[in-house]
Design a protein around this motif. Structure first.
Motif, short mmCIF file in Angstrom:
data_model
loop_
_atom_site.label_atom_id
_atom_site.label_comp_id
_atom_site.label_asym_id
_atom_site.label_seq_id
_atom_site.Cartn_x
_atom_site.Cartn_y
_atom_site.Cartn_z
N GLY A 1 0.78 -1.22 0.00
CA GLY A 1 0.00 0.00 0.00
C GLY A 1 0.81 1.28 0.00
N LYS A 2 2.13 1.15 -0.14
CA LYS A 2 2.98 2.34 -0.11
C LYS A 2 3.77 2.47 -1.40
CE LYS A 2 3.47 2.63 4.90
NZ LYS A 2 4.42 2.82 6.03
N GLN A 3 4.37 3.62 -1.62
CA GLN A 3 5.18 3.84 -2.81
C GLN A 3 6.53 3.14 -2.65
OE1 GLN A 3 5.65 8.12 -2.92
NE2 GLN A 3 7.41 8.09 -1.57
N ARG A 4 7.19 2.97 -3.78
CA ARG A 4 8.52 2.38 -3.77
C ARG A 4 9.53 3.43 -3.33
NH1 ARG A 4 10.11 -1.46 -8.76
NH2 ARG A 4 8.08 -2.27 -8.05
N ASP A 5 10.32 3.12 -2.33
CA ASP A 5 11.25 4.07 -1.74
C ASP A 5 12.71 3.67 -1.98
OD1 ASP A 5 9.16 4.53 1.19
OD2 ASP A 5 9.25 5.71 -0.67
N PHE A 6 13.54 4.66 -2.12
CA PHE A 6 14.97 4.45 -2.27
C PHE A 6 15.56 3.95 -0.95
CE2 PHE A 6 19.27 5.17 -3.48
CZ PHE A 6 19.91 5.76 -2.38
N VAL A 7 16.49 3.00 -1.06
CA VAL A 7 17.16 2.46 0.13
C VAL A 7 18.65 2.77 0.11
CG1 VAL A 7 17.73 0.36 1.42
CG2 VAL A 7 15.46 0.61 0.38
N ALA A 8 19.31 2.43 -1.00
CA ALA A 8 20.77 2.60 -1.04
C ALA A 8 21.23 2.60 -2.49
CB ALA A 8 21.47 1.49 -0.27
N ALA A 9 22.38 3.23 -2.73
CA ALA A 9 22.93 3.31 -4.08
C ALA A 9 24.42 3.02 -4.07
CB ALA A 9 22.67 4.69 -4.68
N MET A 10 24.86 2.41 -5.16
CA MET A 10 26.27 2.09 -5.35
C MET A 10 26.67 2.63 -6.73
SD MET A 10 29.14 0.54 -4.50
CE MET A 10 28.83 -0.64 -3.20
N PRO A 11 27.10 3.90 -6.82
CA PRO A 11 27.56 4.43 -8.10
C PRO A 11 28.83 3.72 -8.55
CG PRO A 11 27.14 6.19 -6.51
CD PRO A 11 27.12 4.90 -5.76
N ARG A 12 29.05 3.64 -9.84
CA ARG A 12 30.21 2.92 -10.36
C ARG A 12 31.51 3.54 -9.86
NH1 ARG A 12 29.91 2.65 -16.43
NH2 ARG A 12 30.46 4.84 -16.25
N GLY A 13 31.55 4.85 -9.84
CA GLY A 13 32.81 5.49 -9.47
C GLY A 13 32.75 6.40 -8.27
#
Length: 115
Positions: A42-54
């Motif tokens: 029932g909720k929106q999709r939320d950002f958790v974590a990111a791993m940029p390439r550089g």
């Protein structure tokens, strides 16, 4: 065709730990970013974590200090180590990756935190 396959979800008690994996069908070095998102019922999709390439990793405030994103380039896999889990962490966790051509999503893995 690019595929992302998540695994490692399950049922865990509050305070417990899980490690999610996201295996890519191509070299993860070809992606600009790899990210984890989650969606509770029932909720929106939320950002958790990111791993940029550089660049440096980024974690949402709600998981900072408890979750850690990492990668193994040789295995074409990104991980999400989740410690001190809380009931509010219950959600379907999705892997996301993007390159100059497209944005890709995995099918998701369920994480349930409950006693």
């Amino acid at each position: 065709q690019v595929q992302l396959v998540e695994s490692g979800g399950g049922l865990v008690q509050p305070g417990g730990s899980l490690r999610l994996s996201c295996a890519a069908s191509i070299s993860i070095l070809s992606f600009n970013n790899m990210r984890w998102y989650r969606q509770a019922p029932g909720k929106q999709r939320d950002f958790v974590a990111a791993m940029p390439r550089g660049g440096s990793t980024v974690h949402a405030e709600s998981v900072k200090g408890r979750f850690t994103v990492s990668r193994d380039n040789a295995k074409n896999t990104v991980y999400l180590q989740m410690n001190s889990l809380k009931p509010e962490d219950t959600a379907v966790y999705y892997c996301n990756a993007d390159n100059t051509v497209n944005t890709y999503w995995g099918q998701g893995t369920q994480v349930t935190v409950s006693s």
